[in-house]
Design an enzyme around this catalytic site. Structure first.
Site, PDB file in Angstrom:
ATOM      1  N   ASP A  90     -11.033 -14.549 -26.530  1.00 48.39           N
ATOM      2  CA  ASP A  90      -9.738 -14.683 -26.424  1.00 48.39           C
ATOM      3  C   ASP A  90      -9.567 -14.308 -25.253  1.00 48.39           C
ATOM      4  O   ASP A  90      -8.909 -12.666 -25.941  1.00 48.39           O
ATOM      5  CB  ASP A  90      -8.598 -14.844 -27.651  1.00 48.39           C
ATOM      6  CG  ASP A  90      -9.127 -15.982 -28.364  1.00 48.39           C
ATOM      7  OD1 ASP A  90      -9.934 -16.458 -28.672  1.00 48.39           O
ATOM      8  OD2 ASP A  90      -7.931 -16.305 -29.250  1.00 48.39           O
ATOM      9  N   LYS A 152      -4.598 -21.328 -24.620  1.00 38.42           N
ATOM     10  CA  LYS A 152      -3.998 -20.605 -26.191  1.00 38.42           C
ATOM     11  C   LYS A 152      -2.501 -20.206 -26.040  1.00 38.42           C
ATOM     12  O   LYS A 152      -2.185 -19.592 -24.745  1.00 38.42           O
ATOM     13  CB  LYS A 152      -5.233 -19.593 -26.512  1.00 38.42           C
ATOM     14  CG  LYS A 152      -3.870 -18.524 -27.973  1.00 38.42           C
ATOM     15  CD  LYS A 152      -4.981 -17.089 -28.155  1.00 38.42           C
ATOM     16  CE  LYS A 152      -4.495 -16.745 -29.526  1.00 38.42           C
ATOM     17  NZ  LYS A 152      -5.643 -15.034 -29.243  1.00 38.42           N
ATOM     18  N   LYS A 181      -4.762 -23.527 -29.319  1.00 35.18           N
ATOM     19  CA  LYS A 181      -4.821 -22.417 -30.110  1.00 35.18           C
ATOM     20  C   LYS A 181      -3.157 -22.517 -29.824  1.00 35.18           C
ATOM     21  O   LYS A 181      -2.561 -21.751 -28.721  1.00 35.18           O
ATOM     22  CB  LYS A 181      -5.901 -21.560 -29.816  1.00 35.18           C
ATOM     23  CG  LYS A 181      -5.646 -20.601 -31.205  1.00 35.18           C
ATOM     24  CD  LYS A 181      -5.759 -19.596 -30.891  1.00 35.18           C
ATOM     25  CE  LYS A 181      -6.297 -17.922 -31.565  1.00 35.18           C
ATOM     26  NZ  LYS A 181      -6.893 -17.269 -31.607  1.00 35.18           N
TER      27      LYS A 181
END
Length: 222
Positions: A90, A152, A181
């Site tokens: 991430d 995300k 996400k």
């Protein structure tokens, strides 16, 4: 019935997180069948060892939480994390570059980490609380072109976390093939359900146990 556990990246990213807390995080993830454990890269070796032989994935954040470092340092950190056992990455975009109009630099930053993550999923953190809708769409389209696995919402360390309208905008922009996400301020089952209904396919939270149990999370959780 929603299997909330399979949406959850069980997360602990605090600067003062101890080894004992990380081990407990891993134990909870295994016990509840969470999708992944998400930690800072320095804890990846420990998490990889604890999760060996389980179905729980090892996720590392990169360039966290500001995303303002050199592109080369992000790529280096991502490779080091993967070498240490990370199975998902991430990364945080360079928000300052985006807001300065340095679009090519933002794309190159993502692409450099994407190349390192060729064999594993990359999630790109937009920090949506700092962006307007046009900027969110721009980065989502960029990520789709770069074959990024997920976009995300948030680090959880800025001025706000995931919001339904941002999750919905991201989903509408990337279509059905990419992951979205939602992370930051998702602390209970009701909020998680709203994010899923808005289009989230993964939830980043330190309140995973509360979400799967339907209980209230501890105050201040990610």
């Amino acid at each position: 019935m929603t299997d909330y556990a399979r949406y959850i990246d069980h997360t602990l990213l605090a600067a003062n997180a101890t080894e004992q807390q990380i081990i407990a995080l891993c134990d909870e993830a295994v016990a509840h069948r969470f999708y992944a454990v998400c930690v800072n890269s320095g804890y990846v070796p420990l998490v990889a060892e604890k999760l060996k032989g389980t179905d729980v994935q090892v996720c590392s954040v990169i360039g966290f939480p500001l995303g303002a470092g050199l592109t080369a340092s992000k790529a280096f950190e991502a490779k080091a994390a993967i070498d240490a056992g990370a199975q998902e990455i991430d990364m945080v975009i360079n928000v300052g570059w985006l807001k300065s109009g340095k679009i090519a630099a933002v794309q190159a930053d993502i692409q450099a980490v994407r190349e390192v993550c060729a064999a594993i999923p990359l999630k790109v953190i937009l920090e949506t609380c700092l962006l307007d809708d046009e900027q969110i769409v721009l980065v989502c389209e960029m990520c789709r072109q770069l074959d990024v696995a997920f976009v995300k919402t948030s680090t959880g360390f800025s001025t706000g976390g995931a919001r339904e309208e941002h999750v919905r905008l991201m989903r509408n922009t990337v279509g059905s093939e990419m992951g979205v996400k939602a992370s930051g301020a998702v602390r209970d089952r009701q909020t998680a359900q709203r994010m899923i209904e808005a289009g989230a396919t993964r939830i980043g939270t330190s309140s995973g146990v509360a979400i799967v149990s339907g209980e209230a999370a501890a105050a201040g959780n990610y």
